[in-house]
Design a protein around this motif. Sequence first.
Motif, PDB file in Angstrom:
ATOM      1  N   SER A 149     -13.331  -0.594   3.624  1.00  0.00           N
ATOM      2  CA  SER A 149     -12.719  -1.706   2.903  1.00  0.00           C
ATOM      3  C   SER A 149     -11.252  -1.391   2.636  1.00  0.00           C
ATOM      4  O   SER A 149     -10.936  -0.495   1.857  1.00  0.00           O
ATOM      5  N   HIS A 150     -10.375  -2.125   3.302  1.00  0.00           N
ATOM      6  CA  HIS A 150      -8.919  -2.015   3.104  1.00  0.00           C
ATOM      7  C   HIS A 150      -8.492  -0.550   3.007  1.00  0.00           C
ATOM      8  O   HIS A 150      -8.008  -0.083   1.987  1.00  0.00           O
ATOM      9  N   THR A 151      -8.707   0.136   4.102  1.00  0.00           N
ATOM     10  CA  THR A 151      -8.405   1.562   4.193  1.00  0.00           C
ATOM     11  C   THR A 151      -7.041   1.734   4.843  1.00  0.00           C
ATOM     12  O   THR A 151      -6.728   1.070   5.828  1.00  0.00           O
ATOM     13  N   TYR A 152      -6.228   2.616   4.306  1.00  0.00           N
ATOM     14  CA  TYR A 152      -4.839   2.727   4.754  1.00  0.00           C
ATOM     15  C   TYR A 152      -4.440   4.186   4.890  1.00  0.00           C
ATOM     16  O   TYR A 152      -4.999   5.076   4.263  1.00  0.00           O
ATOM     17  N   SER A 153      -3.457   4.437   5.743  1.00  0.00           N
ATOM     18  CA  SER A 153      -2.812   5.746   5.820  1.00  0.00           C
ATOM     19  C   SER A 153      -1.384   5.603   6.309  1.00  0.00           C
ATOM     20  O   SER A 153      -0.464   6.207   5.758  1.00  0.00           O
ATOM     21  N   ARG A 154      -1.205   4.761   7.333  1.00  0.00           N
ATOM     22  CA  ARG A 154       0.130   4.541   7.892  1.00  0.00           C
ATOM     23  C   ARG A 154       0.417   3.056   8.024  1.00  0.00           C
ATOM     24  O   ARG A 154       1.047   2.606   8.965  1.00  0.00           O
ATOM     25  N   VAL A 155      -0.088   2.321   7.074  1.00  0.00           N
ATOM     26  CA  VAL A 155       0.180   0.890   6.966  1.00  0.00           C
ATOM     27  C   VAL A 155       0.467   0.577   5.501  1.00  0.00           C
ATOM     28  O   VAL A 155       0.073   1.324   4.604  1.00  0.00           O
ATOM     29  N   VAL A 156       1.156  -0.520   5.276  1.00  0.00           N
ATOM     30  CA  VAL A 156       1.459  -0.962   3.909  1.00  0.00           C
ATOM     31  C   VAL A 156       0.385  -1.961   3.503  1.00  0.00           C
ATOM     32  O   VAL A 156       0.336  -3.075   4.039  1.00  0.00           O
ATOM     33  N   THR A 189      -9.972  -2.913  -4.278  1.00  0.00           N
ATOM     34  CA  THR A 189     -10.196  -1.499  -3.986  1.00  0.00           C
ATOM     35  C   THR A 189      -9.452  -1.112  -2.721  1.00  0.00           C
ATOM     36  O   THR A 189      -9.669  -1.709  -1.664  1.00  0.00           O
ATOM     37  N   LEU A 190      -8.570  -0.129  -2.824  1.00  0.00           N
ATOM     38  CA  LEU A 190      -7.822   0.409  -1.694  1.00  0.00           C
ATOM     39  C   LEU A 190      -8.227   1.865  -1.496  1.00  0.00           C
ATOM     40  O   LEU A 190      -8.306   2.632  -2.462  1.00  0.00           O
ATOM     41  N   THR A 191      -8.474   2.256  -0.247  1.00  0.00           N
ATOM     42  CA  THR A 191      -8.991   3.591   0.042  1.00  0.00           C
ATOM     43  C   THR A 191      -8.086   4.292   1.035  1.00  0.00           C
ATOM     44  O   THR A 191      -7.784   3.746   2.103  1.00  0.00           O
ATOM     45  N   HIS A 192      -7.657   5.514   0.692  1.00  0.00           N
ATOM     46  CA  HIS A 192      -6.853   6.277   1.639  1.00  0.00           C
ATOM     47  C   HIS A 192      -7.766   6.842   2.722  1.00  0.00           C
ATOM     48  O   HIS A 192      -8.886   7.285   2.453  1.00  0.00           O
ATOM     49  N   ALA A 193      -7.277   6.843   3.960  1.00  0.00           N
ATOM     50  CA  ALA A 193      -8.095   7.278   5.097  1.00  0.00           C
ATOM     51  C   ALA A 193      -8.541   8.724   4.977  1.00  0.00           C
ATOM     52  O   ALA A 193      -9.599   9.096   5.507  1.00  0.00           O
TER      53      ALA A 193
END
Length: 323
Positions: A149-156, A189-193
């Motif tokens: 769910s809305h997982t990010y690492s190199r995106v805004v 909820t935002l989750t770092h990869a």
Amino acid sequence: MLFIGGSGNISLSSSLRLLQQGHELWLLNRSGHCSELVGAHYIQADINDEAQVKSKLQGHEWDVVVNWIAFTESDVARDVALFTAKTKQYVFISSASCYENPGPTPIITEKTPLANPLWQYSRDKIAAEEYLLATYKQAEFPVTIVRPSHTYSRVVPLTIGGWTEYTAIARMKAGKPIVVQGDGYSLWTLTHADDFAVGFCGLLGNPITIGEDYHITSDQFLSWNEIYQQTAAALGVDAKIVHVTSEKICALNSDYIGTLLGDKSVSAIFDNTKIRTAVPEFNPKITYAEGIQRVINWFEADKARQIINSKTDNFIDLLIANA
């Protein structure tokens, strides 16, 4: 293990973790390489070219196959044909946007029904899940379903002017207003990869996960106002927020109907009991404040990454003018 894809926004962290743990990792992709994944092996092929892939896979068998880039029932039906009797576990990357939201309870669990009438992407993922689970029940194809769910690492991870764009960040840095949907108080909820990778890698090769589904998310939830404010704080500026209803945004640009009305316009809070039971070491630690600072540092390390989309920029101005 074989990853189809494996070097993207979500998957790169999992690939790196497996290599650090000493696993033998193969990646099937069109380029046949990824400079960051030292020690990985490669099969250069286009997964959508079934004949080519079948030829390249001859002589191979896998403990685990993960397809990071399957989206439809036809994608996974192709994979079932390719990997039946060739893998002990097939992992399908679905999406938490498949959950009915609002659902029967405010907290989303794996028992929350799957339904999303407003986003074709999610309906396609649901159809793929249903096909795989039916194949598991009828033919014992060893599937595990994972819903990020809305997982990010190199995106805004912002709604308008983010993801691979730098548009919203550039506006903040320039002191220009940005748009937050609704009143900004819905919870997200935002989750770092890197956190996702801990739970995900713990599922691989784990026999209790066959025939099961899991979401893997952070335990931190924030309002959209807080998300934008913490993003601005990471830049050392204040967020100049203008609120615009989701309905108005979608009326002016129908491209947002799925991602906004079908996803980000309602609160999303997850119960991670099931993934913790399967992978006890899963314990997400990266707060959004820390994660977004990492993202900004990555974008600012290379000017070429700082893509400002004039069409998006103009759309944000249009929304503000019509707020």
